[in-house]
Enzyme design. Sequence first.
Site, mmCIF file in Angstrom:
data_model
loop_
_atom_site.group_PDB
_atom_site.id
_atom_site.type_symbol
_atom_site.label_atom_id
_atom_site.label_comp_id
_atom_site.label_asym_id
_atom_site.label_seq_id
_atom_site.Cartn_x
_atom_site.Cartn_y
_atom_site.Cartn_z
ATOM 1 N N ARG A 165 36.791 52.940 62.247
ATOM 2 C CA ARG A 165 35.377 53.127 61.875
ATOM 3 C C ARG A 165 35.242 53.472 60.391
ATOM 4 N NH1 ARG A 165 32.802 57.668 62.984
ATOM 5 N NH2 ARG A 165 34.077 58.131 64.818
ATOM 6 N N TYR A 174 12.732 37.955 56.346
ATOM 7 C CA TYR A 174 13.219 37.599 57.685
ATOM 8 C C TYR A 174 12.554 38.521 58.722
ATOM 9 C CZ TYR A 174 16.550 37.433 61.557
ATOM 10 O OH TYR A 174 17.128 37.344 62.792
ATOM 11 N N LYS A 203 25.851 33.539 57.930
ATOM 12 C CA LYS A 203 25.302 32.256 57.463
ATOM 13 C C LYS A 203 26.297 31.560 56.532
ATOM 14 C CE LYS A 203 21.783 34.001 59.655
ATOM 15 N NZ LYS A 203 21.756 33.900 61.086
ATOM 16 N N ASP A 216 18.214 40.669 49.384
ATOM 17 C CA ASP A 216 18.908 39.879 50.404
ATOM 18 C C ASP A 216 19.222 38.522 49.775
ATOM 19 O OD1 ASP A 216 19.571 38.168 52.521
ATOM 20 O OD2 ASP A 216 18.344 39.274 53.954
#
Length: 402
Positions: A64, A118, A216, A191
Amino acid sequence: MTEPSFHTLAVHAGERTLRAEPRAGASFTPVVTPIYHSVGYTYTDSEDLDAVFAGDAETPVYARYGNPTVYALEAAVAALEGAEAAMAYSSGMAAIHGALLAAGARAGTGVLAALDVYGATYAVLDKLLRGNGVDVRFVDVTDLDAVRAALSEMRPVALVAETISNPLLKVADIPRLAEAAHAVNAALIVDNTFATPLLCRPLALGADFAVHSATKYLGGHGDALAGVTATNGINRRQLNEVNKLLGANLGPQEAWLIHRGIKTLPLRYARSCANAAEIAAWLAAQPGVSKVNYPGLPGHPQHALAHELLGGQYGAMVSFDLAGGTREDVFRFMDALRLIQPATTLGDVYTLVLYPAMSSHRALSPALRRRVGISDGLIRLSAGIEEAGDLVADLGRALGAV
Ligand code: PLP
């Protein structure tokens, strides 16, 4: 040595940074970073382990907190974005959320964001953050006067924008947004998913965080969900402190897939951009299409800015309105496609279409979608790397069916 080109960086960045492993008296370094499927890491003695816990170096101790395969991906993205550091996440949404928290979004603070982001980013801001007491407001970031007015009125901790917006493909003037945000001590979170670092490096233009849905273009094959944020070393430590608690870590398998995808990013993305340009020009000449959004078209409202900011390529996304403008028309169009896939993603080697009103922007009410400019006839297309002629033929067949 001169700075290697983007193509060279994409192939090599992040690899062979791990210490060689001794074996049979010799040492070796894997050419490609292996997948480290280990949650824990032991050290020679407790003093060493204590030093690892105390330091903030990229030294694995528990999954983690970090993982060697993930470090390699982070180094690659940092190199491509021209950043000091990067932090990988289990999804693009986790990366956006992490950047907002690291920028200081808490109850009593404010966040200003682009109106057409988005859909899930909109929902994180509108529902999650606002629900937790953050003053969230939205603005058309192409209207710089409106941005400056909102910034000075609310003095937020962060301004959020997309380099090329999803799905309307508006282009953000990152240098001016950074100047305006910094004038009120707000961080600029960009972004950069649609532009990729091949077209735009937001940090060099003044942004504080460049966020990606690595699902993407960075991955590029539609087989791994991931997010990554490029930033400076101080912000990276802050991102890591937050994520050690949230645990939105990227697994080593996905990190390896995204890192492998990055090696061909410039080749894939340039081809996709060329296909998008051809498709946009063809769509603009079709009577069945009432509007085409593509920054490369001379009639696009930010065409000149896009040319200056993106260096002569305009991205691989196109969105367009069917002349009929109804949901039934869109369904007929999507169902008539044979090659192009109607799928809820983008940035793959395959060409994909999506109906924002049904999927990516479903969380927005019809009234809000209308305000943002997302009509019931809007289709978003993500150009892949197939032959442009085949794609145009498929689009022609589908338009004929409407
Ligand atoms: N940002 C943009 C521009 C996107 O298009 C998406 C997803 O489509 C995201 C962020 C979220 O990324 P992920 O699906 O990897 O969480």
